[in-house]
Every structure is written in structure tokens, then in C-alpha cells.
Design a protein around this motif. Structure first.
Motif, PDB file in Angstrom:
ATOM      1  N   UNK A 132       2.931  11.319   5.761  1.00  0.00           N
ATOM      2  CA  UNK A 132       3.691  10.718   4.707  1.00  0.00           C
ATOM      3  C   UNK A 132       4.527  11.488   3.931  1.00  0.00           C
ATOM      4  N   UNK A 133       4.049  13.001   3.859  1.00  0.00           N
ATOM      5  CA  UNK A 133       4.653  13.721   3.154  1.00  0.00           C
ATOM      6  C   UNK A 133       6.145  13.842   3.800  1.00  0.00           C
ATOM      7  N   UNK A 134       6.079  14.241   5.131  1.00  0.00           N
ATOM      8  CA  UNK A 134       7.451  14.547   5.941  1.00  0.00           C
ATOM      9  C   UNK A 134       8.226  13.085   5.992  1.00  0.00           C
ATOM     10  N   UNK A 135       7.677  12.118   6.405  1.00  0.00           N
ATOM     11  CA  UNK A 135       8.450  11.009   6.838  1.00  0.00           C
ATOM     12  C   UNK A 135       8.778   9.866   5.641  1.00  0.00           C
ATOM     13  N   UNK A 136       7.833   9.804   4.547  1.00  0.00           N
ATOM     14  CA  UNK A 136       8.245   9.050   3.378  1.00  0.00           C
ATOM     15  C   UNK A 136       9.056   9.912   2.537  1.00  0.00           C
ATOM     16  N   UNK A 137       9.906   8.935   1.813  1.00  0.00           N
ATOM     17  CA  UNK A 137      10.695   9.277   0.688  1.00  0.00           C
ATOM     18  C   UNK A 137       9.849   9.761  -0.636  1.00  0.00           C
ATOM     19  N   UNK A 138      10.309  10.786  -1.390  1.00  0.00           N
ATOM     20  CA  UNK A 138       9.598  11.054  -2.410  1.00  0.00           C
ATOM     21  C   UNK A 138       8.694   9.970  -3.350  1.00  0.00           C
ATOM     22  N   UNK A 139       9.628   9.048  -3.499  1.00  0.00           N
ATOM     23  CA  UNK A 139       9.049   7.805  -4.417  1.00  0.00           C
ATOM     24  C   UNK A 139       8.012   6.982  -4.029  1.00  0.00           C
ATOM     25  N   UNK A 140       8.114   6.731  -2.350  1.00  0.00           N
ATOM     26  CA  UNK A 140       7.406   6.176  -1.630  1.00  0.00           C
ATOM     27  C   UNK A 140       5.867   6.851  -1.792  1.00  0.00           C
ATOM     28  N   UNK A 141       6.250   8.300  -1.267  1.00  0.00           N
ATOM     29  CA  UNK A 141       5.072   9.220  -1.245  1.00  0.00           C
ATOM     30  C   UNK A 141       4.298   9.030  -2.541  1.00  0.00           C
ATOM     31  N   UNK A 142       4.793   9.201  -3.873  1.00  0.00           N
ATOM     32  CA  UNK A 142       3.910   9.231  -5.108  1.00  0.00           C
ATOM     33  C   UNK A 142       3.368   7.865  -5.241  1.00  0.00           C
TER      34      UNK A 142
END
Length: 357
Positions: free
Chosen positions: A121-131
Motif C-alpha cells: 500500500x505504501x508504494x501503490x496507493x496514493x498518499x490520501x488513500x494510504x492514510x
């Protein structure tokens, strides 16, 4: 040590009586305990002492280290059980040791899967999605889940007389009570329910992660290098590409190689240490193999700090001054560390193991 029976009750009974084999298993178990205790304590202290390591990924690494630390602290009891026949201490203590060992081993497996999913998730997700995925309350749920699932699998079946925990006369350790008629199926249920899903999550997460990194690196090469995306010796000699492009390509290839190696180590470690036990549970007759494949599961608890700690550059930066007692050299010290190194003692500053300032 989770030496479990793993196949149908109709298989001819087996006793782990060979004193040489038991001594070998006891020695390896003792080494795993010592190495695991030191390694996991270092990981936990490093995260407590340095703000640089206090991120969401390392919440799972801390949980992993705690589970492995408890496992390693219980191994001396298993060594006693292996070397002293019959079990010389309380039956209640043996039951508790067996249950806690199982719970912590399966919690470790679940946490390894959570670490893999987190890195994906850190690499593939956008920052907002990860948070959104890793808000504080959700992080608490992830951690609670990693303990609730193994605890339920270990405790609920015996409550309905589907297996029992205690001293195993077959393997001479504190684990599933092999005298129970459903002991084999109890072991099969707890191991396969955890190991198979965890293996799938780990392999899928790291495969997709590596695929994404490789595609991203290729795009970077196409951006900074020749139109074909490749740089040849002739291109450099003719001046069609700059030396900076060559350096970029080398850096990208080196990074990709390092990532590939790390992912390979993670997946291979899990498969070598954990999966043989799951396979033994599925392929009878495998009683004679159980003590050895169970030992591999225990070894995984002392390997994890090396993979998730020593191989990580940020952990290395904290481990070096921590081991040398140069606490003031630990980067980005936390409030806990500051309170220790700056605490006055007898009118003088406590230098905390005489750190070099």
C-alpha cells in the motif's frame, strides 16, 4: 516448540525417543532462543529510542518483534521438556507454555502478512488513500486482529473438545496433547488456517510490489536515457547520451536489484521456515518430520529481526550506536531517549554508557 502431530490418527504411533535427535533439537532451540531474544529486544529498543523509526510500517514490525520475543522467551521451557523426560514441572505451566507458543507463532505469521500488505500500500496507493487505510484506530484493529485470530484458533477448539493443549508424550514438548483423539485435526486446523492465507498475502503483495517498481524504473530509464530506453557503450562514446543518464540507469538497476534481493529473502525465509510445517500437516505419514519442521518455525522467530531490522538502513543507523552504548549518536532521538541520556545523576549528567558526544 510447536511440535505438532499432523496427520490422520490411523497412522502408526510415533515416539520422539532418540536421545541424539532430541539433544540436537534442544541445542538449536536454545540458540534460536538466545539470538531471537537479543535481536527482537534490539528492534523494539531501536524503535522506542529513535523518532525516525516511529512510523506506521514499524508499528507492525514492533508487533512482530513482541510476538517473536515472547516465543523466544518460552523456548527454554521446551528445552527442559526435550531433555528431561517426563515433564518435571507443573502440567498447568506446560499447557500455558504450549498455548502461548502457538499464539505467538501464528501472530508472527499474521503480522508478516500485514507487513507485506502495508509495504504494498505504501508504494501503490496514493498518499490520501494510504492514510485512510492506516488511520490510528484502524491500526489498532489490525494489531488486535493479529492476536485475536491466533488466540481464537488455539483456545476455542479445545473448549469444544476438539483437541487439547498440554504435554505431548509423542514429541516430549509442551504443545498439542497428542493423547487426545482429535489432536491431529486440531493441529491441522490451527496451522493451515493461518499459514496458507498468510503465504498467499505475502507472495501476492510482494509480487505486485516488485512488478510496480520494475515498471516505474523502466519509465525512469526511458525518461533519462536513449529513446529505446537502453544505453549502450556506443551511445556513451558517441555522445548521444550524457554521463548523468548512465549514472541514472546504473542507480535504477542497482535499486531494482536490491529490492528484488530483499523481496526474495522475505518470501524464501517464510517458505523455508514456515511452509514445511504446513506441508507436513497435509501429507501423512509425517510424524518423524514434525520435530524438525517445527524447529524451523521457531528459527523464523530469530530470523525476522535480521530481515526486518538489520537489512534496513534506518535500523542499522540506530543499531550501531545502540550496541556500542553511544546513545547520543542515535539519529532523531525520541523523548524517551532524551530523558535517559540527559537525566541528571548525583549532580552530573548521566552519560548513558559513556556515549561519545
Amino acid at each position: 516448540m510447536t511440535t505438532l502431530s499432523s496427520h490422520a490418527p490411523s497412522v502408526v504411533d510415533y515416539q520422539f525417543d532418540d536421545p541424539v535427535q532430541r539433544i540436537i533439537v534442544a541445542i538449536i532451540t536454545s540458540l534460536a532462543s538466545c539470538i531471537g531474544l537479543i535481536g527482537n529486544v534490539l528492534v523494539i529498543i531501536a524503535i522506542i529510542f529513535s523518532k525516525r523509526l516511529q512510523n506506521k510500517t514499524n508499528v507492525f514490525v514492533t508487533n512482530l518483534a513482541i510476538a517473536d520475543l515472547v516465543t523466544c522467551s518460552l523456548l527454554p521451557f521446551q528445552v527442559v521438556a526435550l531433555l528431561v523426560d517426563p515433564w518435571p514441572l507443573s502440567d498447568i505451566l506446560c499447557t500455558a507454555v504450549g498455548m502461548l507458543t502457538w499464539i505467538c507463532l501464528w501472530t508472527s505469521n499474521v503480522t508478516l502478512a500485514l507487513v507485506a500488505y502495508n509495504r504494498y500500500n505504501i508504494v501503490l496507493k496514493k498518499r490520501d488513500e494510504y492514510e485512510k487505510i492506516y488511520k490510528k484506530w484502524k491500526m489498532v484493529l489490525w494489531i488486535v486482529f493479529s492476536w485475536i485470530l491466533p488466540t481464537s484458533l488455539v483456545t476455542i477448539p479445545p473448549a469444544f473438545d476438539f483437541g487439547a493443549m498440554g504435554y505431548s508424550t509423542r514429541y516430549r514438548v509442551c504443545t498439542a496433547d497428542t493423547s487426545h483423539p482429535k489432536s491431529d485435526w486440531y493441529a491441522l486446523l490451527t496451522s493451515v488456517t493461518v499459514q496458507v492465507p498468510c503465504l498467499i498475502v505475502i507472495i501476492v503483495s510482494y509480487t505486485l510490489l516488485f512488478r510496480h517498481v520494475r515498471i516505474h524504473n523502466q519509465k525512469m530509464l526511458e525518461l533519462f536515457s536513449a529513446p529505446s530506453g537502453k544505453i549502450s557503450t556506443q551511445d556513451v562514446e558517441s555522445g548521444r547520451v550524457s554521463q548523468a543518464a548512465v549514472s541514472m540507469q546504473r542507480h535504477v538497476f542497482k535499486r531494482q536489484h536490491q529490492i528484488t534481493k530483499n523481496l526474495f529473502v522475505v518470501v524464501c525465509s517464510f517458505m523455508i521456515c514456515v511452509m514445511p510445517f504446513g506441508i507436513a500437516c497435509l501429507i501423512p505419514p509425517s510424524y518423524p518430520a514434525i520435530p524438525w519442521v517445527s524447529m524451523l518455525v521457531l528459527v523464523n522467530s530469530c530470523v525476522n529481526p535480521i530481515i526486518y531490522g538489520l537489512k534496513h538502513p534506518q535500523f542499522n543507523e540506530v543499531f550501531r550506536p545502540l550496541i556500542c552504548c553511544h546513545l547520543r549518536k542515535i539519529p532523531q532521538p525520541s523523548k524517551v531517549l532524551v530523558s535517559i541520556v540527559d537525566k541528571p545523576a548525583a549532580g552530573k549528567d548521566n552519560q548513558a554508557c559513556s556515549p561519545v558526544t
